[in-house]
Design a protein around this motif. Structure first.
Motif, mmCIF file in Angstrom:
data_model
loop_
_atom_site.group_PDB
_atom_site.id
_atom_site.type_symbol
_atom_site.label_atom_id
_atom_site.label_comp_id
_atom_site.label_asym_id
_atom_site.label_seq_id
_atom_site.Cartn_x
_atom_site.Cartn_y
_atom_site.Cartn_z
ATOM 1 N N PRO A 79 0.729 -1.164 0.078
ATOM 2 C CA PRO A 79 0.048 0.012 0.013
ATOM 3 C C PRO A 79 0.724 1.310 -0.006
ATOM 4 O O PRO A 79 1.948 1.197 0.528
ATOM 5 C CB PRO A 79 -0.660 -0.235 1.270
ATOM 6 C CG PRO A 79 -0.001 -0.824 2.102
ATOM 7 C CD PRO A 79 0.726 -1.876 1.367
ATOM 8 N N ARG A 123 -0.006 5.856 -0.447
ATOM 9 C CA ARG A 123 -0.896 6.945 -0.688
ATOM 10 C C ARG A 123 -0.467 7.651 -2.306
ATOM 11 O O ARG A 123 0.610 7.821 -2.471
ATOM 12 C CB ARG A 123 -0.817 8.045 0.316
ATOM 13 C CG ARG A 123 -1.277 7.499 1.674
ATOM 14 C CD ARG A 123 -2.460 6.772 1.807
ATOM 15 N NE ARG A 123 -3.803 7.825 1.450
ATOM 16 C CZ ARG A 123 -5.052 7.422 1.006
ATOM 17 N NH1 ARG A 123 -5.384 6.094 1.122
ATOM 18 N NH2 ARG A 123 -5.685 8.472 1.043
ATOM 19 N N ALA A 177 -7.006 4.943 -3.020
ATOM 20 C CA ALA A 177 -5.693 5.223 -2.401
ATOM 21 C C ALA A 177 -5.331 6.719 -2.466
ATOM 22 O O ALA A 177 -4.322 7.406 -2.080
ATOM 23 C CB ALA A 177 -4.623 4.506 -3.139
#
Length: 209
Positions: free
Chosen positions: A62, A64, A81
């Motif tokens: 993951p 951003r 995201a």
């Protein structure tokens, strides 16, 4: 900060153990995203955002994505995201202090819709304007990446933009549509007339900033 210039408009910034990638588009090597902690997108055009590459990377780990709110439509399944950013906003991404400028893409043609665009000032040192010639008015710029060629640009306007920003040094950005002849002509003219230390970095070149 250590910066790696990838093709066209993509920059990879490594700072204090973090990795920040700016505008990983379809013209740049997707390995720019390897190990990314955060990604900045200036606008939704595919030469600045490779949605397939982002999707593959997000399937592995993951991170951003920061960019205009309108980017969500282009991101599709990975829009969750996205952290929407507005002009004038200051934030931190992958340990890098970022300030956003601008708001709209330069006009390509009246028949082509104008999309949102943000320029990003990184750690008060490096400025990536995306596809607009908006100069930060509240902070000096040490290192400018200038979009030297685009369907929306004109040499005289880009030259005046570099002069208005007045950086200590400037590097070519948004050069993926040029052949060797065009690069030679523009590099010579910008170096002679920009009033700063102008260079073009080959993809893969690294720079301490």
């Amino acid at each position: 900060m250590q910066l790696t210039k990838f093709a066209h408009s993509c920059l990879r910034v490594e700072h204090d153990g973090g990795v920040l990638v700016v505008d990983p588009g379809v013209f740049s090597d997707p390995t720019a995203l390897d190990g990314a902690d955060a990604v900045l997108i200036t606008h939704e055009h595919p030469d600045h955002v490779d949605v397939a590459a982002l999707t593959r990377q997000l399937d592995r780990w993951p991170f951003r994505i920061y960019g205009p709110a309108s980017l969500a439509g282009a991101l599709g399944d990975v829009a969750e995201a996205l952290e929407p950013i507005s002009p004038g906003q200051a934030f931190t991404a992958a340990g890098v202090a970022v300030r956003a400028y601008g708001g709209r893409h330069a006009v390509i043609h009246p028949d082509i819709p104008v999309v949102d665009n943000l320029g990003y000032l990184l750690n008060d040192v490096v400025y990536h304007p995306g596809d607009a010639l908006v100069a930060p008015e509240d902070a000096p710029v040490d290192t400018l990446f200038a979009p030297i060629h685009a369907p929306w640009s004109k040499f005289s306007e880009v030259l005046d933009f570099i002069r208005a920003v007045a950086p200590r040094r400037a590097f070519a950005l948004h050069d993926g549509l040029l052949n060797d002849n065009g690069l030679a002509v523009l590099n010579r003219q910008y170096a002679a007339l920009s009033g700063t230390d102008y260079q073009r970095l080959e993809p893969g070149s690294r720079l301490d900033v």
